[in-house]
Design a protein around this motif. Structure first.
Motif, PDB file in Angstrom:
ATOM      1  N   ARG A 121      -5.071  53.985 -34.823  1.00 50.68           N
ATOM      2  CA  ARG A 121      -3.792  53.282 -34.943  1.00 50.68           C
ATOM      3  C   ARG A 121      -3.973  51.783 -34.767  1.00 50.68           C
ATOM      4  O   ARG A 121      -4.701  51.337 -33.879  1.00 50.68           O
ATOM      5  CB  ARG A 121      -2.829  53.820 -33.876  1.00 50.68           C
ATOM      6  CG  ARG A 121      -1.500  53.138 -33.818  1.00 50.68           C
ATOM      7  CD  ARG A 121      -0.555  53.690 -34.864  1.00 50.68           C
ATOM      8  NE  ARG A 121       0.771  53.138 -34.685  1.00 50.68           N
ATOM      9  CZ  ARG A 121       1.230  52.096 -35.368  1.00 50.68           C
ATOM     10  NH1 ARG A 121       0.502  51.532 -36.276  1.00 50.68           N
ATOM     11  NH2 ARG A 121       2.447  51.653 -35.149  1.00 50.68           N
ATOM     12  N   VAL A 122      -3.330  51.004 -35.631  1.00 49.66           N
ATOM     13  CA  VAL A 122      -3.350  49.545 -35.552  1.00 49.66           C
ATOM     14  C   VAL A 122      -1.911  49.052 -35.439  1.00 49.66           C
ATOM     15  O   VAL A 122      -1.059  49.443 -36.234  1.00 49.66           O
ATOM     16  CB  VAL A 122      -4.001  48.915 -36.808  1.00 49.66           C
ATOM     17  CG1 VAL A 122      -3.903  47.397 -36.761  1.00 49.66           C
ATOM     18  CG2 VAL A 122      -5.440  49.361 -36.952  1.00 49.66           C
ATOM     19  N   ALA A 123      -1.638  48.224 -34.449  1.00 46.44           N
ATOM     20  CA  ALA A 123      -0.342  47.565 -34.293  1.00 46.44           C
ATOM     21  C   ALA A 123      -0.642  46.148 -33.825  1.00 46.44           C
ATOM     22  O   ALA A 123      -1.083  45.935 -32.695  1.00 46.44           O
ATOM     23  CB  ALA A 123       0.527  48.305 -33.284  1.00 46.44           C
ATOM     24  N   TYR A 124      -0.437  45.171 -34.699  1.00 43.19           N
ATOM     25  CA  TYR A 124      -0.824  43.791 -34.437  1.00 43.19           C
ATOM     26  C   TYR A 124       0.322  42.867 -34.797  1.00 43.19           C
ATOM     27  O   TYR A 124       1.051  43.101 -35.757  1.00 43.19           O
ATOM     28  CB  TYR A 124      -2.046  43.456 -35.287  1.00 43.19           C
ATOM     29  CG  TYR A 124      -2.466  42.005 -35.260  1.00 43.19           C
ATOM     30  CD1 TYR A 124      -3.199  41.487 -34.209  1.00 43.19           C
ATOM     31  CD2 TYR A 124      -2.130  41.158 -36.310  1.00 43.19           C
ATOM     32  CE1 TYR A 124      -3.595  40.161 -34.191  1.00 43.19           C
ATOM     33  CE2 TYR A 124      -2.524  39.825 -36.300  1.00 43.19           C
ATOM     34  CZ  TYR A 124      -3.256  39.339 -35.245  1.00 43.19           C
ATOM     35  OH  TYR A 124      -3.642  38.020 -35.239  1.00 43.19           O
ATOM     36  N   GLU A 125       0.474  41.807 -34.030  1.00 41.06           N
ATOM     37  CA  GLU A 125       1.498  40.798 -34.282  1.00 41.06           C
ATOM     38  C   GLU A 125       0.937  39.439 -33.891  1.00 41.06           C
ATOM     39  O   GLU A 125       0.293  39.307 -32.847  1.00 41.06           O
ATOM     40  CB  GLU A 125       2.742  41.106 -33.444  1.00 41.06           C
ATOM     41  CG  GLU A 125       3.851  40.115 -33.582  1.00 41.06           C
ATOM     42  CD  GLU A 125       5.085  40.501 -32.770  1.00 41.06           C
ATOM     43  OE1 GLU A 125       5.704  39.594 -32.202  1.00 41.06           O
ATOM     44  OE2 GLU A 125       5.409  41.704 -32.698  1.00 41.06           O
ATOM     45  N   ARG A 126       1.159  38.454 -34.751  1.00 44.47           N
ATOM     46  CA  ARG A 126       0.723  37.086 -34.444  1.00 44.47           C
ATOM     47  C   ARG A 126       1.775  36.105 -34.952  1.00 44.47           C
ATOM     48  O   ARG A 126       2.268  36.247 -36.060  1.00 44.47           O
ATOM     49  CB  ARG A 126      -0.609  36.776 -35.095  1.00 44.47           C
ATOM     50  CG  ARG A 126      -1.058  35.356 -34.775  1.00 44.47           C
ATOM     51  CD  ARG A 126      -2.456  35.101 -35.142  1.00 44.47           C
ATOM     52  NE  ARG A 126      -2.790  33.720 -34.784  1.00 44.47           N
ATOM     53  CZ  ARG A 126      -3.992  33.236 -34.828  1.00 44.47           C
ATOM     54  NH1 ARG A 126      -4.978  34.006 -35.202  1.00 44.47           N
ATOM     55  NH2 ARG A 126      -4.214  31.974 -34.510  1.00 44.47           N
ATOM     56  N   THR A 127       2.077  35.105 -34.137  1.00 46.37           N
ATOM     57  CA  THR A 127       3.059  34.093 -34.500  1.00 46.37           C
ATOM     58  C   THR A 127       2.352  32.772 -34.758  1.00 46.37           C
ATOM     59  O   THR A 127       1.516  32.339 -33.946  1.00 46.37           O
ATOM     60  CB  THR A 127       4.102  33.922 -33.383  1.00 46.37           C
ATOM     61  OG1 THR A 127       4.716  35.195 -33.133  1.00 46.37           O
ATOM     62  CG2 THR A 127       5.171  32.923 -33.784  1.00 46.37           C
ATOM     63  N   PHE A 128       2.670  32.149 -35.886  1.00 47.66           N
ATOM     64  CA  PHE A 128       2.151  30.831 -36.249  1.00 47.66           C
ATOM     65  C   PHE A 128       3.286  29.825 -36.093  1.00 47.66           C
ATOM     66  O   PHE A 128       4.457  30.173 -36.269  1.00 47.66           O
ATOM     67  CB  PHE A 128       1.656  30.828 -37.699  1.00 47.66           C
ATOM     68  CG  PHE A 128       0.478  31.725 -37.930  1.00 47.66           C
ATOM     69  CD1 PHE A 128      -0.815  31.255 -37.776  1.00 47.66           C
ATOM     70  CD2 PHE A 128       0.664  33.048 -38.309  1.00 47.66           C
ATOM     71  CE1 PHE A 128      -1.909  32.088 -37.992  1.00 47.66           C
ATOM     72  CE2 PHE A 128      -0.414  33.893 -38.528  1.00 47.66           C
ATOM     73  CZ  PHE A 128      -1.714  33.411 -38.362  1.00 47.66           C
TER      74      PHE A 128
END
Length: 144
Positions: A121-128
């Motif tokens: 499972r992959v759950a990723y979040e990134r804010t720029f």
């Protein structure tokens, strides 16, 4: 309400991406020449405006399937899969380029990656800080 719509859209894309190959002729018995089985690698990537995915409205979404071959609606699927393979499927380990000249305007853009990579499972979040920073420093995985 927005969060429910976001998850419904992501769930639908994952179902089509992962379950789509299980219909029609794909249900036939595997051919004798098939060398090996592969773990699923199917992802849904989104980009939206906001500080967190939970409150951001997705502006764009693409699918990316990397096994057995690169496919999906991602505009550079083969390159994105190669970058993810080199990072071991970990979006945090992607080598970001140094960002170019961008304004210091704060207009946050959030990217998410949800799905499975080689069965995990992959759950990723990134804010720029803004769209320019995302595009200037981002790898092909986030270029959609």
């Amino acid at each position: 309400m927005r969060n429910t719509a976001r998850w419904a859209a992501i769930g639908g894309l994952v179902a089509v991406t992962v379950g789509g190959p299980l219909t029609g002729s794909a249900l036939a018995a595997p051919s004798a020449g098939q060398a090996s089985l592969y773990a699923p690698s199917a992802l849904v990537l989104t980009v939206g405006h906001g500080e967190r995915a939970a409150v951001a409205t997705p502006a764009r979404a693409v699918t990316l399937t990397c096994a057995p071959t690169a496919s999906g609606t991602h505009p550079a699927a083969a390159l994105a899969c190669a970058e993810l393979r080199a990072a071991g499927g970990d979006p945090d380990a992607l080598r970001m380029r140094a960002s170019g000249p961008c304004t210091k305007q704060y207009d946050p853009v959030v990217v998410t990656v949800d799905g499975v990579w080689q069965g995990k499972r992959v759950a990723y979040e990134r804010t720029f800080a803004n769209e320019c920073v995302k595009n200037a420093g981002a790898v092909s995985v986030f270029a959609f």
